[in-house]
Scaffold this active site. Structure first.
Site, PDB file in Angstrom:
ATOM      1  CG  ASP A   8     -73.019 -15.297 -39.602  1.00 21.63           C
ATOM      2  OD1 ASP A   8     -72.948 -16.400 -40.177  1.00 21.63           O
ATOM      3  OD2 ASP A   8     -74.092 -14.703 -39.417  1.00 21.63           O
ATOM      4  CG  ASP A  44     -69.647 -23.990 -39.836  1.00 18.91           C
ATOM      5  OD1 ASP A  44     -70.567 -24.082 -39.010  1.00 18.91           O
ATOM      6  OD2 ASP A  44     -69.653 -24.586 -40.929  1.00 18.91           O
ATOM      7  CG  PHE A  45     -73.175 -21.555 -35.513  1.00 19.74           C
ATOM      8  CD1 PHE A  45     -73.872 -22.690 -35.859  1.00 19.74           C
ATOM      9  CD2 PHE A  45     -73.732 -20.319 -35.840  1.00 19.74           C
ATOM     10  CE1 PHE A  45     -75.088 -22.626 -36.522  1.00 19.74           C
ATOM     11  CE2 PHE A  45     -74.950 -20.237 -36.504  1.00 19.74           C
ATOM     12  CZ  PHE A  45     -75.634 -21.400 -36.844  1.00 19.74           C
ATOM     13  CG  HIS A  70     -86.258 -20.141 -35.595  1.00 20.82           C
ATOM     14  ND1 HIS A  70     -87.357 -19.445 -36.046  1.00 20.82           N
ATOM     15  CD2 HIS A  70     -85.202 -19.616 -36.267  1.00 20.82           C
ATOM     16  CE1 HIS A  70     -86.991 -18.556 -36.943  1.00 20.82           C
ATOM     17  NE2 HIS A  70     -85.688 -18.628 -37.089  1.00 20.82           N
TER      18      HIS A  70
END
Length: 345
Positions: A208, A235-236, A254
């Site tokens: 994360d 940071d994805f 989502h």
């Protein structure tokens, strides 16, 4: 005549749903004031509750007895002679001093989401978020991650509300053919902790943004799992996912629009070995879009909270996973309206 009476249409459901905010706000207010935490030490009289919470005489017993009628409090006696205590579910899930506390999400609902939902009509007409960003504030995640206290509260709340899903996944999914797991958007490392505790052969990574790292490390250290759970910052959207046999995402997809969903699924595919698994935990909407009411309302909530986020069905996810190259997709029911979608590379 009897049959016609039985088949008579009534407005009861309309009234129950239409006035549902009465019950909701009563519970949210009690949680926000810490009523259930106060009662965790034992039953209290109305006057004792009044003094502890600073309540006025006028509606004291209406408030407490509404919570009795809703099933959140137990009571002996009436009014001035009454003693109040927590129901079993309130005692388990609404006492702030218990690790099973899920009130964090309810506190956020009371303090943030409740007023934002008043602007649902504007959201439906404009397509724009109705949260702090509407009035020039920071977008949701930027605001949360820039304030350590708010971030800690958010992580605690999200961890509590997902605990049941994580425990069911840790018990029901067959981890025997896997050795490593990376939880993308791992927050406080709750999923990694629960998987590691229930599967002694598994080593986990919780991935994360950097501000989350210290909180996740505290949680992992508290459970004595520092040797088996690594906290990795990144940071994805920018960085590649750490390689692992299993990639998990709990309530991550989502938050984002369709293009970003596809991008994240593809990144997971690239980080997995042949036979590896992507596990997505969400309130998956049924393909006919008529049964998972909570999932549908969560999608409305994402419209209120984000620029492009929405919840999705299994068939929608299958189209994204097939684009990424996954060969098999399985649905595993979890707790309540939540499910895990498992995509195999």
């Amino acid at each position: 005549m009897e049959q016609s009476i039985q088949n008579q249409v009534t407005p009861s459901k309309i009234m129950q749903v239409g006035m549902g905010f009465w019950a909701s706000k009563t519970l949210l207010t009690a949680v926000n004031m810490g009523l259930f935490t106060e009662l965790s030490a034992g039953m209290l009289s109305g006057s004792e509750i009044q003094n502890k919470l600073g309540l006025h005489d006028r509606s004291l017993y209406d408030f407490l007895d509404t919570l009795v009628a809703l099933g959140f409090l137990n009571r002996t006696g009436l009014k001035e002679n009454a003693m109040y205590g927590n129901s079993d579910d309130s005692e388990m899930f609404l006492d702030k001093n218990k690790p099973s506390y899920i009130g964090g999400i309810l506190e956020m609902s009371n303090n943030r989401l409740y007023p934002f939902w008043n602007d649902l009509e504007e959201c439906l007409k404009t397509g724009g978020p109705q949260n702090e960003s509407k009035n020039g504030g920071k977008p949701l995640f930027e605001a949360i991650y820039s304030d350590q206290d708010r971030l800690r509260e958010f992580i605690h709340g999200m961890g509590g509300v997902q605990a049941g899903n994580f425990m069911k996944l840790a018990r029901d999914f067959d981890f025997s053919n896997y050795r490593t797991l990376c939880d993308v958007g791992g927050s406080g490392a709750n999923l990694s902790i629960i998987v590691a505790k229930n599967n002694n052969h598994m080593n986990c990574i919780s991935f994360d943004l950097p501000p989350v790292g210290p909180i996740a490390k505290e949680n992992v250290s508290q459970f004595g799992l520092t040797e088996r759970i690594e906290i990795v910052s990144g940071d994805f959207f920018i960085d590649d996912f750490p390689n692992a046999d299993i990639i998990t995402m709990g309530n991550i997809l989502h938050d984002w629009g369709a293009q970003d969903k596809v991008m994240l699924v593809r990144k997971a595919y690239q980080a997995l070995p042949e036979g590896g698994a992507l596990i997505v935990i969400e309130n998956i909407i049924d393909d006919q879009r008529e049964r998972n009411t909570f999932g549908l309302m969560m999608s409305l909530n994402m419209a209120i909270e984000t620029d492009e986020g929405f919840d999705f069905s299994l068939s929608e996810f299958k189209s994204w996973s097939e684009m990424a190259g996954f060969k098999e997709t399985i649905l595993m029911p979890l707790e309540g309206p939540s499910s895990a979608i498992i995509a195999i590379k």
